[in-house]
Design a protein around this motif. Structure first.
Motif, PDB file in Angstrom:
ATOM      1  N   SER A  50      18.085  42.182  50.398  1.00  0.00           N
ATOM      2  CA  SER A  50      17.230  43.098  51.156  1.00  0.00           C
ATOM      3  C   SER A  50      15.920  42.434  51.563  1.00  0.00           C
ATOM      4  CB  SER A  50      16.940  44.348  50.316  1.00  0.00           C
ATOM      5  OG  SER A  50      16.289  44.004  49.105  1.00  0.00           O
ATOM      6  N   TRP A  74      18.240  44.827  66.172  1.00  0.00           N
ATOM      7  CA  TRP A  74      18.954  45.063  64.920  1.00  0.00           C
ATOM      8  C   TRP A  74      19.907  46.254  65.065  1.00  0.00           C
ATOM      9  CZ3 TRP A  74      19.551  41.533  61.548  1.00  0.00           C
ATOM     10  CH2 TRP A  74      18.524  40.645  61.198  1.00  0.00           C
ATOM     11  N   LEU A  75      19.454  47.312  65.734  1.00  0.00           N
ATOM     12  CA  LEU A  75      20.312  48.474  65.936  1.00  0.00           C
ATOM     13  C   LEU A  75      21.518  48.111  66.800  1.00  0.00           C
ATOM     14  CD1 LEU A  75      17.635  51.267  66.518  1.00  0.00           C
ATOM     15  CD2 LEU A  75      19.115  50.999  64.529  1.00  0.00           C
ATOM     16  N   GLU A  78      23.931  46.329  64.643  1.00  0.00           N
ATOM     17  CA  GLU A  78      24.635  47.303  63.807  1.00  0.00           C
ATOM     18  C   GLU A  78      25.844  47.881  64.547  1.00  0.00           C
ATOM     19  OE1 GLU A  78      22.170  49.732  60.464  1.00  0.00           O
ATOM     20  OE2 GLU A  78      21.941  50.402  62.515  1.00  0.00           O
ATOM     21  N   ARG A  79      25.603  48.298  65.791  1.00  0.00           N
ATOM     22  CA  ARG A  79      26.680  48.913  66.571  1.00  0.00           C
ATOM     23  C   ARG A  79      27.802  47.915  66.847  1.00  0.00           C
ATOM     24  NH1 ARG A  79      22.137  51.091  69.252  1.00  0.00           N
ATOM     25  NH2 ARG A  79      22.304  49.511  70.893  1.00  0.00           N
ATOM     26  N   THR A  83      28.473  47.396  61.051  1.00  0.00           N
ATOM     27  CA  THR A  83      27.926  47.204  59.708  1.00  0.00           C
ATOM     28  C   THR A  83      26.571  47.886  59.596  1.00  0.00           C
ATOM     29  OG1 THR A  83      29.002  45.042  59.556  1.00  0.00           O
ATOM     30  CG2 THR A  83      27.240  45.492  57.984  1.00  0.00           C
ATOM     31  N   SER A  84      26.346  48.623  58.516  1.00  0.00           N
ATOM     32  CA  SER A  84      25.055  49.260  58.285  1.00  0.00           C
ATOM     33  C   SER A  84      24.052  48.212  57.810  1.00  0.00           C
ATOM     34  CB  SER A  84      25.199  50.370  57.228  1.00  0.00           C
ATOM     35  OG  SER A  84      23.934  50.935  56.940  1.00  0.00           O
ATOM     36  N   LEU A  85      23.021  47.954  58.613  1.00  0.00           N
ATOM     37  CA  LEU A  85      22.060  46.900  58.305  1.00  0.00           C
ATOM     38  C   LEU A  85      20.668  47.433  57.970  1.00  0.00           C
ATOM     39  CD1 LEU A  85      22.913  44.419  61.220  1.00  0.00           C
ATOM     40  CD2 LEU A  85      23.795  44.403  58.880  1.00  0.00           C
ATOM     41  N   VAL A  87      17.998  50.432  56.474  1.00  0.00           N
ATOM     42  CA  VAL A  87      17.742  51.623  55.668  1.00  0.00           C
ATOM     43  C   VAL A  87      16.364  52.125  56.074  1.00  0.00           C
ATOM     44  CG1 VAL A  87      17.485  52.571  53.350  1.00  0.00           C
ATOM     45  CG2 VAL A  87      19.103  50.698  53.756  1.00  0.00           C
ATOM     46  N   ASN A  88      16.315  53.218  56.825  1.00  0.00           N
ATOM     47  CA  ASN A  88      15.054  53.694  57.389  1.00  0.00           C
ATOM     48  C   ASN A  88      14.331  54.602  56.400  1.00  0.00           C
ATOM     49  OD1 ASN A  88      13.934  55.873  60.004  1.00  0.00           O
ATOM     50  ND2 ASN A  88      13.035  53.949  59.350  1.00  0.00           N
ATOM     51  N   ARG A 149      19.256  44.955  55.235  1.00  0.00           N
ATOM     52  CA  ARG A 149      20.234  44.391  54.299  1.00  0.00           C
ATOM     53  C   ARG A 149      20.511  42.949  54.712  1.00  0.00           C
ATOM     54  NH1 ARG A 149      22.604  48.313  51.145  1.00  0.00           N
ATOM     55  NH2 ARG A 149      22.283  50.474  51.787  1.00  0.00           N
ATOM     56  N   LYS A 152      24.107  41.290  54.520  1.00  0.00           N
ATOM     57  CA  LYS A 152      25.035  41.787  55.534  1.00  0.00           C
ATOM     58  C   LYS A 152      24.634  41.307  56.921  1.00  0.00           C
ATOM     59  CE  LYS A 152      26.546  45.903  53.027  1.00  0.00           C
ATOM     60  NZ  LYS A 152      26.716  47.367  53.073  1.00  0.00           N
TER      61      LYS A 152
END
Length: 322
Positions: A50, A74-75, A78-79, A83-85, A87-88, A149, A152
Motif C-alpha cells: 500500500s 489510476w481509475l 482500474e477499469r 483490478t481494485s487499486l 481505497v478512497n 494498492r 496490485k
C-alpha cells in the motif's frame, strides 16, 4: 523505427497504457535480467502492498496539479485491468496550528477545486479517538486521498533505508479503512505516516518517513535502531490503540534528491537519454503521470506540465551529493 528503453518499476510500468500512437515503440528492460526478484519484492522502492495517495502537497503545488490527472489515470487502469487499486478512505494531515505546510495545503486544495475539511483539535478528538495528538494540533482532511494498492498496481502494469512497520490493533477493526484514513503527521523532526489495516489483518502500517543513508548492496547492515526506537515512542504516545512493539518489520529503499523533488529531464550532455529518478519516497501515486511525461520527453514533445522544479541542472550550483 526508433526504440526507447524503459525500466519496469512503478514509473516505467505505466508506459504501455499511455504510449502515444506512433510508429516509434518503447523497448523495456527485462525484469528477469535487471531486477532478479518477483513482484512485489522488498529490495526496491515499490515494496509493500500500500501507498498513500493525496492531492494535498503543501507548497509543491506542481505535484497537486499532476495528481489531478494521476487520479484519473489510476481509475482508468482500474477499469482496464479489472483490478481494485484505490481505497478512497481520504487522507488526514495533522500538525501544529500555524504550520506553513498546512496553510499552503489549504490554499492548494482550494485553488485546485479539491474537497477538504479543516479540523480543529476538538474535531480530531471526535472523529479519530484512536489518535492521541497534542492539544494544539489541527488537521486537513483531503477527500480525494486514500490508499493505493501498490502490489496490485505493479501487476496491473506488468538512498535511504526505510523501515516499514506494522502494528497490531488492540481493538479489532479500529484501524479499518472505514474508520481510519491515510494519515500524515507533518513535523520538523521527521514526518510520520500511517495507513489503515489492509495488508495484514488487524495491523496498521505506521512508519517514519526517513532513514539512514545506505549502500543498496549492503542494506542489511544498516543501523535502524534509532528509527525503531523513535517509532515505538511515537506509537505509545500518539497511537495508544496499537500494540507495541511492531509485529512485522520490513525494509524499503528510497532514492532521495537533496531537495526531495523529482528529476524529470534530458541528460545534460547526452540529450538522447531521458532521466526519471529521485522520487524521494513520494512518487508512486504519480507513476502514471510521470510515465506520460517521460514519453513526451523521449519524443521531443512539449511536456504536459511545467518541469522547472524537476530539472537536473538545479543541482549544478550545489555540492549536495545525489
Amino acid at each position: 523505427m526508433t526504440w526507447w528503453w524503459w525500466g519496469r518499476g512503478s514509473r516505467g510500468q505505466p508506459r504501455p497504457t499511455t504510449w502515444p500512437r506512433t510508429d516509434r515503440k518503447p523497448c523495456f528492460w527485462s525484469r528477469s535480467v535487471y531486477i532478479p526478484f518477483p513482484l512485489p519484492h522488498s529490495r526496491g522502492s515499490s515494496h509493500g502492498q500500500s501507498r498513500i495517495t493525496r492531492v494535498e502537497y503543501g507548497e509543491d503545488d506542481h505535484y497537486a496539479v499532476m495528481m489531478k490527472e494521476g487520479g484519473k489515470l489510476w481509475l482508468s487502469l482500474e477499469r482496464e485491468s479489472g483490478t481494485s487499486l484505490l481505497v478512497n478512505c481520504g487522507c488526514l494531515s495533522v500538525s501544529k496550528q500555524g504550520n506553513s505546510y498546512m496553510k499552503a495545503t489549504i490554499s492548494s486544495l482550494s485553488r485546485n477545486g479539491i474537497k477538504y475539511d479543516i479540523l480543529t483539535p476538538g474535531d480530531l478528538r471526535d472523529r479519530y479517538p484512536m489518535l492521541s495528538l497534542p492539544p494544539d494540533y489541527v488537521g486537513v482532511f483531503d477527500y480525494s486521498g486514500g490508499v493505493l494498492r501498490a502490489d496490485k498496481a505493479l501487476r496491473a502494469f506488468q538512498t535511504v533505508l526505510i523501515l516499514v512497520l506494522y502494528w497490531k490493533e488492540k481493538k479489532d477493526g479500529e484501524f479499518s479503512a472505514g474508520r481510519f484514513p491515510a494519515f500524515r503527521n507533518i513535523r520538523e523532526n521527521g514526518g510520520v505516516y500511517a495507513l489503515p489495516s489492509l495488508e495484514y489483518p488487524g495491523h496498521a502500517k505506521v512508519c517514519y518517513h526517513d532513514g539512514p543513508e545506505t549502500d543498496p548492496d549492503s542494506r542489511d547492515m544498516a543501523d535502524t535502531g534509532r528509527i525503531l526506537s523513535t517509532m515505538k515512542s511515537y506509537v505509545r504516545e500518539h497511537l495508544p490503540s496499537l500494540q507495541d512493539p511492531p509485529s512485522i518489520v520490513e525494509p524499503c529503499m528510497y532514492t532521495n534528491t537533496p531537495d526531495k523533488q523529482f528529476i524529470l529531464d534530458h541528460h545534460p550532455i547526452h540529450r538522447n537519454i531521458i532521466i526519471g529518478a529521485g522520487f524521494s519516497g513520494h512518487g508512486f501515486k504519480l507513476a502514471p503521470v510521470v510515465g506520460k511525461i517521460l514519453s513526451e520527453l523521449a519524443m521531443d514533445k512539449t511536456p504536459s506540465y511545467d518541469l522547472t522544479p524537476c530539472r537536473i541542472d538545479r543541482f549544478s550550483s550545489t555540492k549536495a551529493r545525489m
